[in-house]
Design a protein around this motif. Structure first.
Motif, PDB file in Angstrom:
ATOM      1  N   THR A 119      -5.037   1.799  -5.106  1.00  0.00           N
ATOM      2  CA  THR A 119      -4.735   0.465  -4.579  1.00  0.00           C
ATOM      3  C   THR A 119      -5.915  -0.102  -3.797  1.00  0.00           C
ATOM      4  O   THR A 119      -6.294  -1.263  -3.981  1.00  0.00           O
ATOM      5  CB  THR A 119      -3.489   0.523  -3.672  1.00  0.00           C
TER       6      THR A 119
ATOM      7  N   LEU B  74       2.246   3.689   2.971  1.00  0.00           N
ATOM      8  CA  LEU B  74       1.905   3.118   4.278  1.00  0.00           C
ATOM      9  C   LEU B  74       2.754   1.885   4.589  1.00  0.00           C
ATOM     10  O   LEU B  74       2.342   1.027   5.365  1.00  0.00           O
ATOM     11  CB  LEU B  74       0.415   2.752   4.318  1.00  0.00           C
TER      12      LEU B  74
ATOM     13  N   VAL C 278      -2.733   5.424  -3.013  1.00  0.00           N
ATOM     14  CA  VAL C 278      -3.413   4.644  -1.975  1.00  0.00           C
ATOM     15  C   VAL C 278      -4.865   4.405  -2.361  1.00  0.00           C
ATOM     16  O   VAL C 278      -5.399   3.305  -2.197  1.00  0.00           O
ATOM     17  CB  VAL C 278      -3.343   5.371  -0.608  1.00  0.00           C
TER      18      VAL C 278
ATOM     19  N   ILE D 259       0.869  -1.173   0.000  1.00  0.00           N
ATOM     20  CA  ILE D 259       0.000   0.000   0.000  1.00  0.00           C
ATOM     21  C   ILE D 259       0.909   1.226   0.000  1.00  0.00           C
ATOM     22  O   ILE D 259       1.584   1.499   0.995  1.00  0.00           O
ATOM     23  CB  ILE D 259      -0.933   0.003   1.221  1.00  0.00           C
TER      24      ILE D 259
END
Length: 312
Positions: free
Chosen positions: A276, A22, A273, A19
């Protein structure tokens, strides 16, 4: 890592992506992903076991439901090794042949899921249009034949994808944009013309998800036409109520898929993000929510699952 010819494909590796942004929180993020996998695999397995052991569930609707559960367990098991490998062990690297195998199984089980949803819409149409002949039309041999046909169709359509990809040359480090291997990602990697792969991929999408969704809409058009012909309001309500769980399953499956397509075209510059997570929704959400929906909305399924844990 360079590969100049197809003879070196066995040495080729692909790097997956977690991710974005992150990466330092993968340990915490693994908790909700693990919960989703447990719910999806255990929930669908309970439905399969209940249908197998409870004679009251040996009806067409529940046999199709067990097929849906099989395809959803297949999708979950196909993505689990690489997703949890990245979140737990930072294992971004995957062998090229392993990546092709994962791609094949993800797309095959997804295609089966779409085909089973279409079969379930036909089941609901027969049950409402001709209830007296419901069990004589949808006999066990016919249901088995439909299940085998759905499986063989999905395998036959997806089998050329890894074969064609393996024939292409790869000349650079290969990085995918997801935690698992998808055809739309893999066709971006070769240093050669991939128009044939793109055309084949589009044809497969139209022949599976496109055609199936169209026929599901037609089925529900016929169902609504039939229901409107029922004299009593109570009869119409009961007839439509038998379709609620399936309608939810269809929406849960197709809406995220459409959302991902729109995101890729309209919101190209959105955060990685967001892309994803949106791309993961259509693979992770249906296997999690469908067993919950059918367990809550369908009392025979509730009783079947409860009987698995009852003392005899």
């Amino acid at each position: 890592m360079g590969v100049e010819n197809n003879g070196s494909l066995d040495l080729l590796s692909v790097f997956l992506t977690g991710i974005p942004g992150l990466e330092d929180r993968h340990g915490w993020l693994s908790i909700p992903f693990l919960i989703m996998y447990v719910v999806a695999i255990v929930g669908n397995s309970l439905i399969m076991a209940a249908v197998q052991t409870d004679s009251a569930l040996h009806e067409p609707m529940y046999l199709f439901l067990s097929m849906l559960a099989i395809s959803e367990v297949g999708v979950s098991v196909s993505t689990l090794p690489t997703v949890m490998g990245i979140l737990w062990f930072n294992a971004y690297r995957i062998d090229f042949d392993g990546c092709l195998a994962q791609m094949f199984f993800i797309h095959t089980f997804s295609g089966m899921e779409s085909g089973v949803l279409l079969a379930m819409s036909y089941d609901r149409f027969v049950a409402i249009y001709n209830p007296l002949r419901y069990t004589t039309i949808l006999t066990l041999p016919r249901i088995v034949s439909m299940g085998v046909s759905i499986t063989l169709k999905s395998i036959a359509l997806m089998a050329p994808l890894p074969v064609l990809l393996k024939q292409l040359p790869y000349c650079h480090i290969n990085i995918l944009s997801h935690s698992y291997c998808l055809h739309s990602d893999l066709i971006q990697l070769p240093c050669a013309d991939t128009r044939l792969n793109s055309i084949l991929g589009l044809a497969i999408v139209l022949a599976t998800f496109g055609l199936d969704s169209l026929l599901i809409v037609v089925s529900y058009g016929l169902i609504l036409y039939t229901v409107m012909g029922i004299a009593s309001g109570e009869g119409r309500r009961k007839a439509l109520n038998t379709c609620v769980s399936h309608i939810c399953a269809v929406l849960i499956y197709y809406v995220p898929m459409i959302g991902v397509s729109v995101m890729h075209r309209v919101a190209k510059h959105a955060s990685p993000v967001v892309h994803t997570l949106m791309s993961s929704v259509y693979l992770f959400v249906p296997p999690v929510l469908n067993p919950i929906i059918y367990s809550v909305k369908t009392r025979p399924v509730q009783r079947g699952i409860a009987s698995l844990f009852s003392c005899k």
